[in-house]
Scaffold this motif. Structure first.
Motif: not given
Length: 338
Positions: A11-39
């Motif tokens: 269960a810990g492995g499952y929820y840990g993987w789910d947290y990484y996919q739903t919590g950390l990975a989107p933040q990577h995408e958000a930083i990439k989007a922040m680099e590309q977004e207009p200023y």
């Protein structure tokens, strides 16, 4: 028990993987989007910088054209004077050969005056820097002095408190309090106000002197560029094909007609140089604004990236520790079963 531990591990492995996919990975995408977004502010600053740079290039071209027109007028006037001199020589009338000082010495004298002016301005900038350093030292000394007085007053209040307690508890009437507590409290209340007043007055003076120093330093840089251009122009004139002619006589520097003729060109060159210095200063100012906004944007992105990196380190460390503990517990439970 071991099955419960196994379930917890899965269960810990499952929820840990789910947290990484739903919590950390989107933040990577958000930083990439922040680099590309207009200023918009950065884009506007970059446009202002490009406009200022283009305007400066146009002004530099106008300055060069004014200098070329002046040189062309000098050459035409010189050719006309040489033609008159040839005609006079044909009529047994020659121009004085030793009129005035050699132009080479005049050029070196002008270069020396330009360097003297630059040295004077440089000395003024150093004097402003020295005044700024002195003001900063005086402000720091005043702050240290007032802070030390505040600490001393606090110590005196502590001593006064102890003395008052001893005087109230002791039966001896000879025990006296050395200082008035009301005076100490009044002094304690006034010192922070004095420190704040000194800080405001000193920081205002430091800002004023810093602005004057930075302005003088920018003007010195612009004046240095101007001096370099003028010295290069003077050196080029000495290396021109007319240099030997100029060395023999100072017709151009002593002829009133020539001075009248060349005055509008001198005014035009001086005007274009002033405008070029202003546009160059504007380019430097816009570059500072652009770099400042770029640093702010990069700092924000780097802050988010650093925060995410720390969060990932905490997540992976916790996951590894919990996983190892559960795995060891499961192994121990199986060994005990046997």
């Amino acid at each position: 028990m071991r099955y419960l531990l196994l379930i917890l591990l899965l269960a810990g492995g499952y929820y840990g993987w789910d947290y990484y996919q739903t919590g950390l990975a989107p933040q990577h995408e958000a930083i990439k989007a922040m680099e590309q977004e207009p200023y918009p502010e950065l884009d506007a600053a970059r446009e202002r910088f490009d406009e200022a740079a283009e305007l400066h290039e146009q002004q530099a071209a106008r300055l060069q054209a004014a200098i070329q027109r002046k040189e062309e007028a000098i050459r035409k006037y010189w050719d006309a004077q040489m033609e008159k001199a040839d005609q006079s020589a044909a009529g047994q009338k020659t121009l004085p050969a030793d009129k005035g000082k050699p132009n080479a010495r005049s050029v070196e004298s002008r270069i020396a005056r330009l360097l003297e002016q630059y040295d004077q301005r440089s000395a003024d900038v150093e004097e402003l820097k020295s005044k700024l350093d002195t003001t900063r030292q005086q402000l720091a000394s005043a702050r240290d002095r007032l802070q030390e007085q505040i600490r001393q007053v606090e110590t005196r209040l502590d001593i006064n408190r102890i003395q008052r307690a001893e005087a109230s508890n002791t039966k001896s009437r000879d025990f006296k309090v050395t200082e008035n507590r009301a005076d100490l409290l009044k002094l304690q209340a006034s010192l922070p106000q004095e420190l704040d007043r000194v800080n405001r007055k000193g920081e205002a003076l430091v800002r004023e002197q810093t602005a004057a120093y930075e302005k003088a330093k920018r003007e010195l840089t612009l004046f240095q560029n101007k001096v370099d251009r003028q010295i290069a122009s003077l050196r080029d004139s000495m290396n021109s094909p007319l240099a030997e002619e100029y060395d023999e006589t100072e017709i151009l520097s002593e002829d009133p007609q020539f001075r009248t003729l060349i005055a509008p060109y001198d005014q035009a060159v001086s005007h274009e140089e002033t405008l070029a210095m202003r546009t160059e200063a504007d380019v430097e100012e816009q570059a500072k604004v652009l770099h400042g906004l770029q640093r702010v944007r990069d700092g924000k992105i780097e802050g988010e990236r650093s925060r995410l990196k720390q969060e990932e380190e905490i997540f992976f460390t916790a996951a590894a520790v919990i996983g190892v503990v559960l795995l060891i517990s499961i192994l121990l439970s199986f060994s005990k079963r046997r």
